[in-house]
Scaffold this motif. Structure first.
Motif, mmCIF file in Angstrom:
data_model
loop_
_atom_site.group_PDB
_atom_site.id
_atom_site.type_symbol
_atom_site.label_atom_id
_atom_site.label_comp_id
_atom_site.label_asym_id
_atom_site.label_seq_id
_atom_site.Cartn_x
_atom_site.Cartn_y
_atom_site.Cartn_z
ATOM 1 N N ASP A 136 -5.769 13.566 -31.545
ATOM 2 C CA ASP A 136 -5.049 13.262 -32.791
ATOM 3 C C ASP A 136 -4.101 14.408 -33.159
ATOM 4 O O ASP A 136 -4.091 14.872 -34.288
ATOM 5 C CB ASP A 136 -6.075 13.012 -33.919
ATOM 6 N N ALA A 178 -2.841 23.295 -28.258
ATOM 7 C CA ALA A 178 -4.018 22.629 -27.694
ATOM 8 C C ALA A 178 -4.007 22.658 -26.166
ATOM 9 O O ALA A 178 -5.062 22.811 -25.549
ATOM 10 C CB ALA A 178 -4.090 21.189 -28.209
ATOM 11 N N ASN A 196 -3.414 25.613 -41.278
ATOM 12 C CA ASN A 196 -4.271 24.427 -41.294
ATOM 13 C C ASN A 196 -5.697 24.797 -40.881
ATOM 14 O O ASN A 196 -6.666 24.334 -41.483
ATOM 15 C CB ASN A 196 -3.747 23.359 -40.325
ATOM 16 N N SER A 253 -11.422 14.678 -40.457
ATOM 17 C CA SER A 253 -12.090 13.922 -39.372
ATOM 18 C C SER A 253 -13.151 14.785 -38.705
ATOM 19 O O SER A 253 -14.175 14.267 -38.230
ATOM 20 C CB SER A 253 -11.070 13.419 -38.346
ATOM 21 N N GLU A 268 -6.419 23.354 -33.079
ATOM 22 C CA GLU A 268 -5.350 23.265 -34.085
ATOM 23 C C GLU A 268 -4.301 24.341 -33.851
ATOM 24 O O GLU A 268 -4.626 25.520 -33.726
ATOM 25 C CB GLU A 268 -5.957 23.402 -35.490
ATOM 26 N N GLY A 314 -6.382 18.370 -32.742
ATOM 27 C CA GLY A 314 -5.670 18.131 -34.006
ATOM 28 C C GLY A 314 -6.628 18.152 -35.179
ATOM 29 O O GLY A 314 -7.226 17.137 -35.535
ATOM 30 N N VAL A 349 -7.318 10.814 -41.082
ATOM 31 C CA VAL A 349 -7.783 9.432 -40.990
ATOM 32 C C VAL A 349 -8.276 8.978 -42.363
ATOM 33 O O VAL A 349 -8.686 9.796 -43.197
ATOM 34 C CB VAL A 349 -8.920 9.260 -39.946
#
Ligand code: SAH
Ligand code: DHB
Ligand code: MG
Length: 222
Positions: free
Chosen positions: A139, A118, A94, A71, A89, A65, A41
């Motif tokens: 997200d 998820a 990541n 975020s 995640e 996410g 974002v």
């Protein structure tokens, strides 16, 4: 009006309302270095989520996410002492970047990044009868949004706020000829929230440094 103007206005707001922030700046720099896509974002959107979570008084926040944790840092900073953020995640790479960024932001004590699909993590939380969340940010892969909503509602209580990112996708949501799985997943999400009498939802379009997109916001009723 064009994307350069949107970017200039976002820069103008960000400079005045957010400014330099070591933890957030570091998170973006480290994410870039690790080769993560810059689909986090925008700063002013992150602060928008942060303010929503504070307005709501959220003590338990769920994020679907994580990416590099950008975020997540904004959301975790909205928590009162003892509050908790759980962020889901798929990618271990990541997640590793996110955990390091969250530690650098001194938030590791209140954030758990859970690696895996998820849907599996949500089902595991349901099986464990995890306490309900006060605020949820969806997200991840948009094709699964309606499936996420099913689980999230079971992990909610009356008053839980659910925010979904990227619900406009440059207008594709309203293009009847667009049958991409992400877009149809978003349409299924809107069908579900509008069919459920317990839910009140609106959606707003956004333009800015992340292009033309939008958020859907839902409150869970009794
Ligand atoms: N919320 C982040 C951006 C998330 S980008 C921010 O604004 O800073 C979307 C993330 O969802 C990516 O990191 C991607 O790896 C993850 N993702 C995609 N499909 C997933 C799935 N099925 N389960 C869990 N995570 C998923
Ligand atoms: C994408 C995902 C996001 O969460 C986002 O905010 C922007 C783009 C993407 O997958 O392209
Ligand atoms: Mg997004």
């Amino acid at each position: 009006m064009n994307e350069q103007t949107w970017q200039a206005v976002d820069d103008w707001f960000t400079e005045r309302l957010i400014g330099a922030d070591d933890a957030l700046d570091h998170a973006l720099a480290a994410s870039g270095k690790a080769g993560l896509r810059s689909i986090n974002v925008a700063p002013n959107q992150g602060k928008f989520l942060h303010l929503l979570a504070r307005i709501q008084g959220a003590k338990r926040i769920l994020e679907i996410g994580t990416l590099g944790g950008y975020s997540a840092i904004w959301l975790a900073r909205a928590l009162p002492p003892g509050g908790q953020l759980v962020s889901l995640e798929y990618s271990p790479e990541n997640a590793a970047v996110a955990r390091a960024n969250i530690a650098h932001a001194n938030l590791a004590d209140r954030v758990s990044v859970i690696t895996g699909l998820a849907l599996d993590s949500l089902d595991a939380m349901l099986a464990e009868q995890t306490a309900p969340f006060d605020f949820v940010f969806i997200d991840a892969d948009k094709s699964n949004n309606a499936n996420y909503l099913d689980r999230v509602l079971k992990l909610s209580r009356p008053g839980t706020v659910i925010v979904a990112d990227n619900v406009v996708r440059r207008g594709r949501i309203a293009d009847a000829d667009d049958h991409d799985a992400d877009v149809t997943g978003l349409r299924d999400y809107f069908d579900k929230v509008s069919a459920d009498a317990r839910l009140d939802t609106t959606a707003v379009q956004t333009v800015g440094s992340k292009g033309w997109d939008g958020f859907a916001i839902t409150i869970v009723g009794a």
